[in-house]
Each structure stands twice: as structure tokens, then as C-alpha cells.
Design a protein around this motif. Structure first.
Motif, PDB file in Angstrom:
ATOM      1  N   PRO A 115       1.272 -22.119   1.962  1.00  0.00           N
ATOM      2  CA  PRO A 115       2.398 -21.653   1.116  1.00  0.00           C
ATOM      3  C   PRO A 115       2.680 -20.175   1.361  1.00  0.00           C
ATOM      4  O   PRO A 115       1.836 -19.424   1.850  1.00  0.00           O
ATOM      5  CB  PRO A 115       1.888 -21.922  -0.308  1.00  0.00           C
ATOM      6  N   ALA A 126      -5.235 -22.624   1.869  1.00  0.00           N
ATOM      7  CA  ALA A 126      -3.999 -22.921   1.145  1.00  0.00           C
ATOM      8  C   ALA A 126      -4.205 -22.810  -0.362  1.00  0.00           C
ATOM      9  O   ALA A 126      -3.345 -22.271  -1.085  1.00  0.00           O
ATOM     10  CB  ALA A 126      -3.511 -24.322   1.518  1.00  0.00           C
ATOM     11  N   GLN A 130      -2.368 -20.155  -2.879  1.00  0.00           N
ATOM     12  CA  GLN A 130      -1.581 -20.651  -4.004  1.00  0.00           C
ATOM     13  C   GLN A 130      -2.089 -20.082  -5.321  1.00  0.00           C
ATOM     14  O   GLN A 130      -1.299 -19.747  -6.226  1.00  0.00           O
ATOM     15  CB  GLN A 130      -1.626 -22.182  -4.016  1.00  0.00           C
ATOM     16  N   ASN A 160       9.798 -24.309   5.805  1.00  0.00           N
ATOM     17  CA  ASN A 160       8.683 -24.148   6.755  1.00  0.00           C
ATOM     18  C   ASN A 160       9.040 -24.530   8.188  1.00  0.00           C
ATOM     19  O   ASN A 160       8.172 -24.578   9.045  1.00  0.00           O
ATOM     20  CB  ASN A 160       7.461 -24.962   6.312  1.00  0.00           C
TER      21      ASN A 160
END
Length: 749
Positions: A115, A126, A130, A160
């Protein structure tokens, strides 16, 4: 202890104070240095390595690196908290905020999108990113977040699939980096150039935090020096796979002792496919483009109006050529909205091989013409379709989505008529094939009249060629005659041949071209000027060799006077004599070449056939019979039913069947078999000659010499005694036998 040992010990004692750790910058501290004594240019002291430019004391005094002399930051070793902190970056190169700290050391080995635009990494990384993003949002540290793009932009470019806050910008040539930055900053304040490529024609830029990529691309359209702007896409990014939801296993049915109706069995729903569906990639395919559909409808309305004006009479052509030089051209003639003729011609840039002392041959080109029932009989060339059919095909292409890895091409001419509507594979770099409509030009005829066509039944005037030796001559010509003048020149010196003709009788066709003799820079060559006679009368061709920007008189002048008569009703006496002279010279060269050449059986057969054809043409010109003697043209033969002349018999039964290939011959091939390639009578099949060898068929060897040696060298030289050409081995054998015949007494038994 000798003197050498004392000197070594003294040197080491002097160097010991400087063996302390050197003060180096971050870049130089990673390198390894040889421990050797050097001299400091400041204090004339010793350094701990010959690569160092300062000693330890001078480095600490001036605050510079001992190796590269870069200024060092004033760092107090007693206060470690003041040392600069290391900047931590994600896999994509985007730095983490300083208050996040370091990422976790132990991570899982999976790979997934991260992210916040930090690239791709493990699931542990990740979750860590986050969690920090959620903390920043809760504490207010996430203020100033980049605005989101519109829904239409997000649907076309998924999240993305590109780097957020970055663009690739194409600039005009000739601008430096400062000029490019000033032009971009005028539209987007705070934009930064991350990397410049190809002499500042392509820039990798980063956007300020208050501007997203959609807003930046729209603002850059107003900058004149910007040619284009596109997203910095990422290849191979897949969405996060969704967890697989398994359905519960159905429980077995329990049968009750009392007979009851069995419950209805319901099959469990199918399990979802664990493989994530493929996502749309930025460079492949796309939905239906409504703007291009509207352009095609507008062009079709224009064509309906022009079709009424021209009465459905027009001609369009299709030309294709490869980057290596070969290609083909197709012309489709339409009359009253129906295809009546199709012409095809191929061309190649490869010259054909010729015998020594022969003029260079032009590349071999092939072509054909289809009319009437023959239309569509050949597989080569553009299909025989009308423009209405092409518009229908284009509408079908624009009405469906573009397949993956394909790009859509749509092009119109100046009148607004359709030229191209096709799809092309983007994965092929050179000569990628196109699927759809793709023509080169459209020529409309006049209402009620057919398109202008060349009358191919009439003889085309011969193209006359002249050189410097024809300067000052006067020649006779006809209307429509093309005259080529080839003169030596060298444009690299500034001197070129320029047209100075002021006559209305003859005009320059095109431009004066030049071809160098070789590929060396500054090499001379031949300049060619092609003129065409426009009307009857007398005129003079004038060419001047000079520098166009100078007012000095020309260095050379070429003049050729023309006396132009009416239209061509036959060859003039001057042209006839020139053609006879050309044929005589060519025949003489071929006969001289035959005396020195060695042919294969097939090569000798072709050579003799060509020589006989030239001698036949020369005899016809000298006797005054230059016509075809009533031989029908190809069009007349087709109209007459393609009949075989009476009394003509072919080996194998029918000329329409090729026994060698097992296929049916085309009408052009049969016509050439019957009347010859030039519309004359069929030449009789030449007798297969035997190969010309030394001593066979010319001057025989004496019988008492015996057979010649079997093993011979592969060179070619004149043989003694008038035996022609042969190898050195054969020449030595003949010489020995001739000497033996002259002096039989000295000859061995």
C-alpha cells in the motif's frame, strides 16, 4: 644489522603516528586502500596511504575527506544523537517517513503489492506499512494527501498499474535541463526533474503533493515545448488475490423409519477459481472508441456526396514496402461502383547478377493486370473491393473492443475519405502486419466518365540517355519523349548541376538527382536530370554546374538542342540508327565474351538464345520490319477467347498444364509461350549444346599425346598452340608434348 634494515625501521617509526583511522566521507569509507606512505601537500607530512591527498591532521583541520577532498559535516563524536540518520526507502525507491522507524527484519517470503505506492514486498512489510498509514491518518499526520483521480481515469488506468506522483514527459529537441524545468514549473509549480534521458527529450519528473497525475497531464497540454506526457507504468503488477471461500460439505441424509418423501438434493455451488482474473494492462487493447466511430460516420457521409459527383468512378492504390527495400503496389479501378480492373507490380532493391563486362542489370520486377472474369484470380496484392465495402469493414473493426496487445489505427486523406482502419500487434517491432483497411491514396474520376487509365496497347516512347560527350548536339524527338542526361559531379564541393532551361518545348521532370560512386565521404558520382518534351517545336536544354548561392558564372555548361515533331507514329531515322548501333555493340561484346568464357550447359543455352534474339532484332531493324507482323496484343487475345493458333502442337498435349509443377498455367504464361515475351512468334527450342572444353569441339589434341591429365588446378589461362583457355596443369602438359614433337631425338623413350 645492515644499512637497509636501519632505513626500513626508521621509515616505519616515522609512519606509525599516521596509522590511525583516516577521516573519510561515506563514499570513500567503503573502499579499501593499500597501507603505504604518501606525502601531504599542505604540511609536507606523511599520509597513511599513497591514495590520500591529506594527512589526518590537515583533514581534521579543514574538515575535508582525506581521499576525495569533499567537505565533511561537523560531527561531534561525543554526541551521537547529532549524527545524520539513514533514510529508509521502500522497494519502489519511495522513502518511508522518519517517524515510522525501521521496517521489520523478519518477514515472510511471499510477494504482493504494497500500500501507499511502495512497490512490491512481503505480507509482513505490507501490514507494517498499513499500520503506520492508519496511525498517521488517526493522528492527523496524513494531512496534505495527494488528491484522488476521477472515476473515469481510474477505470482506464487501474490502481498500482503506474507510479503515483510520477510522469514521463516528452520535450522538444534543443532544450537544456534548466529550460525544461522552467517550462514545466510554469504550468506545475514545485515539479522536479528526477532523471533526463536522450538529450533532455524524455524527462522523468515527480509531482508536488497537491497535484495528481490526471491534473498534471491536463496542465502540461498547454505547454508548447511539451510534446506528450504519459504515466510511469509498472509491468506485471497483479491485484491482491482474494481468499478462497470453501462451501461446507453437505451432511448425509438421515432416512426416517416412517416412509416420507425424500428431500430434494441440491448440488453445492461451484467453487471459485483460485487463480485471479487477468487485469487490463495499460499498453494492450481497450474498449470501443466512440470518438473514432463518430469520425468514421462523418467520413462516410463525405464519401456519399463525392460518390454522386464522380458517378462511382475512381481508382485507389495500396503500396507496401519493407525496410530492406522490396515491396509491391496494387491499383484497383472502379467504374459505376464495380471493380473493373486490378493491377499489381512488385519491386526489389536487389540487383541481378550479370556476366563480366556487361552493363549493370536492374532488379527483377514482376507484375500482372486483371480484367473481367480474371479479377481475383491472383492471391497477391490488395483484394478487389470497392470503397463501400472498405467502409463496411472499417465499421465492423471500430464496433468491437480492441484485443490485448493490439493498437487501433485510423487515418483519412485531405478530402476526408477513409485510408486506413486497422489493428496492429504492438509486440512486433519491424514490418508488423495489419488487419483491416489500409490503402495509400484515392483518385476520383469525373461524373459519367471512367477513371483515367494508361493506354498500354500503344508503344511507350524510348527513354533517350545522353552524357557529356553529347554537349552541343542537335537531336530529333517527339512529343512525350523522356530524355535523361547523366553528368559527372560532386555536390560535397558545393557545385551542383542546376536547370537553366527557358524553353516551353521541353521541361524538367522532377529534380536533378545525384548518386555517389561509393560510400566514402566526399566521393564524386553521377548527377541525372530527366526532361520531357511537352510540345512540338525547337528548344534547348541548358544545365549549369555552379554553386547556387554564388553569383559567379558557372564552371561548366551543358547544352542539348531538341527538334520536337508531332506525336509518335513510328521510330525516326535518327532513333533507328541509334538503336541499330546499340544492338551491334551489344552483340559484339557478347561474342567477344563467348570466346573467353566457360559455360554450363544451361548457361550456354540461355546465352545462345539471348544472342539469337538480339541478332533477330538487328536484322528486323536493318530490313525496315520492326512491327509484330499482325500478332494480337494480350487484351485482343483474351477478348478472342484465348485460342491456340492452328497447326501449333505442344509437347505434353496442352499448354495450360505445367507438367513440371503439376499446376495450371496463368493466361500471361500461355500468351508468352505462343507469341513470345515481346508479342512475337514463338522461338524454336534451341538445341542443347555440349559444354565447351579445351581440346573438344575446337582444336583436337594429337592422338599420340594420349589423354590429358585428370587432376588439374582450378585456374584459367590461355593454352599454348591455340587450344583455347584452360588450367596451368593442362598448359604444362601441352607445352611438354609440343617440345617433344619438335625434338623427337631428345624425347625420353
Amino acid at each position: 644489522m645492515n644499512k637497509f634494515s636501519l632505513l626500513t625501521l626508521l621509515t616505519l617509526l616515522l609512519a606509525l603516528p599516521n596509522f590511525a583511522v583516516a577521516k573519510l566521507c561515506t563514499k570513500c569509507s567503503r573502499l579499501a586502500y593499500i597501507q603505504a606512505i604518501g606525502e601531504c601537500p599542505k604540511c609536507k607530512g606523511f599520509t597513511s596511504s599513497a591514495a590520500f591527498k591529506l594527512c589526518k591532521k590537515c583533514s581534521a583541520k579543514e574538515g575535508k575527506c582525506q581521499s576525495c577532498l569533499v567537505a565533511l559535516d561537523a560531527v561531534n563524536p561525543k554526541a551521537p544523537g547529532k549524527n545524520p540518520k539513514k533514510v529508509l526507502k521502500g522497494p519502489s525507491g519511495k522513502p518511508y517517513p522518519a517517524h515510522w522507524g525501521a521496517p521489520p527484519l523478519r518477514q515472510t517470503r511471499d510477494l504482493r503489492p504494497l500500500p501507499g505506492g511502495y512497490g512490491r514486498g512481503s505480507g509482513t512489510l505490507a501490514r507494517w506499512i498499513q499500520q503506520n498509514l492508519d496511525k498517521d491518518a488517526a493522528s492527523g499526520k496524513g494531512a496534505g494527501k495527494r488528491p484522488t483521480v476521477s472515476k473515469a481515469f481510474a477505470a482506464k488506468h487501474p490502481q498500482n498499474s503506474y507510479a503515483d506522483g510520477e510522469l514521463l514527459v516528452g520535450m522538444q529537441k534543443g532544450l537544456d535541463k534548466d529550460a525544461c524545468k522552467a517550462a514545466l514549473a510554469g504550468a506545475i509549480p514545485g515539479i522536479e526533474i528526477k532523471k533526463s534521458m536522450f538529450n533532455n527529450t524524455i524527462l522523468h519528473v515527480t509531482l508536488p503533493a497537491d497535484v495528481n497525475v490526471e491534473q498534471a497531464m491536463e496542465k502540461l497540454k498547454s505547454v508548447k515545448s511539451v510534446k506528450y506526457s504519459e504515466l510511469n507504468g509498472r509491468v506485471g503488477i497483479q491485484p491482491v488475490p482474494q481468499p478462497i471461500q470453501f462451501q461446507p460439505v453437505p451432511q448425509p441424509i438421515q432416512i426416517q423409519p416412517v416412509p416420507r418423501p425424500a428431500p430434494e438434493l441440491v448440488a453445492p455451488p461451484p467453487r471459485p477459481d483460485p487463480v485471479a482474473p487477468p487485469v487490463f494492462r495499460p499498453g494492450g487493447g481497450g474498449p470501443v472508441d466512440k470518438a473514432k466511430v463518430a469520425q468514421l460516420k462523418k467520413s462516410q457521409n463525405t464519401w456519399e456526396k463525392l460518390k454522386e459527383e464522380c458517378g462511382g468512378n475512381y481508382t485507389y492504390s495500396k503500396r507496401w514496402s519493407s525496410w530492406v527495400g522490396f515491396g509491391h503496389t496494387t491499383e484497383v479501378v472502379v467504374a459505376n461502383n464495380k471493380v473493373v480492373e486490378r493491377r499489381y507490380k512488385s519491386f526489389s532493391g536487389r540487383p541481378r547478377l550479370v556476366a563480366p563486362d556487361q552493363p549493370p542489370a536492374k532488379p527483377e520486377n514482376k507484375g500482372w493486370i486483371e480484367k473481367g472474369e480474371e479479377i481475383g484470380s491472383h492471391k497477391q496484392g490488395h483484394p478487389a473491393k470497392t470503397l463501400d465495402e472498405l467502409y463496411k469493414e472499417a465499421a465492423e473493426i471500430l464496433g468491437r473492443p480492441v484485443p490485448p496487445f493490439q493498437r487501433l489505427g485510423l487515418r483519412f486523406d485531405k478530402q476526408g475519405l477513409l485510408l486506413a482502419c486497422y489493428t496492429q500487434d504492438t509486440r512486433i517491432a519491424d514490418d508488423a502486419p495489419t488487419k483491416g483497411v489500409n490503402i495509400s491514396s484515392i483518385t476520383l474520376g469525373k461524373g459519367g466518365k471512367k477513371p483515367v487509365q494508361l493506354d498500354r496497347s500503344k508503344p511507350i516512347p524510348i527513354n533517350l540517355a545522353f552524357t557529356q560527350s553529347s554537349n552541343g548536339r542537335t537531336i530529333n524527338s517527339i512529343v512525350g519523349q523522356q530524355i535523361s542526361i547523366r553528368l559527372a559531379g560532386n555536390p560535397t564541393t558545393g557545385f551542383t548541376w542546376n536547370d537553366a532551361t527557358k524553353s516551353e518545348v521541353v521541361k524538367l521532370a522532377g529534380k536533378v538527382t545525384h548518386r555517389a560512386s561509393n560510400q566514402l565521404i566526399g566521393a564524386p558520382g553521377i548527377s541525372t536530370a530527366t526532361f520531357e518534351t511537352m510540345a512540338a517545336g525547337k528548344g534547348t536544354i541548358v544545365l549549369e554546374y555552379k554553386r547556387p548561392w554564388e553569383k559567379n558564372p558557372p564552371a561548366k555548361t551543358f547544352k542539348l538542342t531538341l527538334v520536337v515533331g508531332g506525336k509518335d507514329t513510328g521510330s525516326s531515322d535518327g532513333e533507328k540508327q541509334a538503336e541499330i548501333k546499340t544492338l551491334e555493340q551489344r552483340i559484339a561484346k557478347m561474342k567477344d565474351f563467348a570466346k573467353r568464357a566457360r559455360f554450363t550447359p544451361d548457361g550456354h543455352q540461355k546465352f545462345q538464345a539471348e544472342l539469337a534474339d538480339l541478332e533477330k532484332q538487328l536484322a528486323a531493324l536493318k530490313s525496315g520490319k520492326g512491327g509484330n507482323g499482325g500478332v494480337p496484343t494480350y487484351e485482343e487475345w483474351i477478348a478472342g477467347g484465348k485460342k491456340i493458333p492452328a497447326g501449333m502442337v505442344f509437347a505434353g498435349g496442352s499448354p495450360w498444364f505445367n507438367e513440371r509443377t503439376g499446376q495450371r498455367r496463368q493466361p500471361q504464361e500461355v500468351y508468352k509461350m505462343i507469341y513470345g515475351a515481346k508479342g512475337g512468334a514463338v522461338r524454336p527450342a534451341p538445341v542443347k549444346p555440349k559444354p565447351i572444353k579445351p581440346g573438344i569441339g575446337r582444336k583436337p589434341f594429337p592422338k599420340h599425346w594420349g589423354p590429358p591429365p585428370r587432376l588439374q588446378t582450378k585456374d584459367l589461362r590461355p593454352l599454348p598452340g591455340g587450344y583455347g583457355m584452360g588450367s596451368s596443369t593442362l598448359a604444362g602438359w601441352i607445352r611438354k608434348n609440343m617440345e617433344r614433337d619438335k625434338n623427337p631425338e631428345t624425347a625420353p623413350d
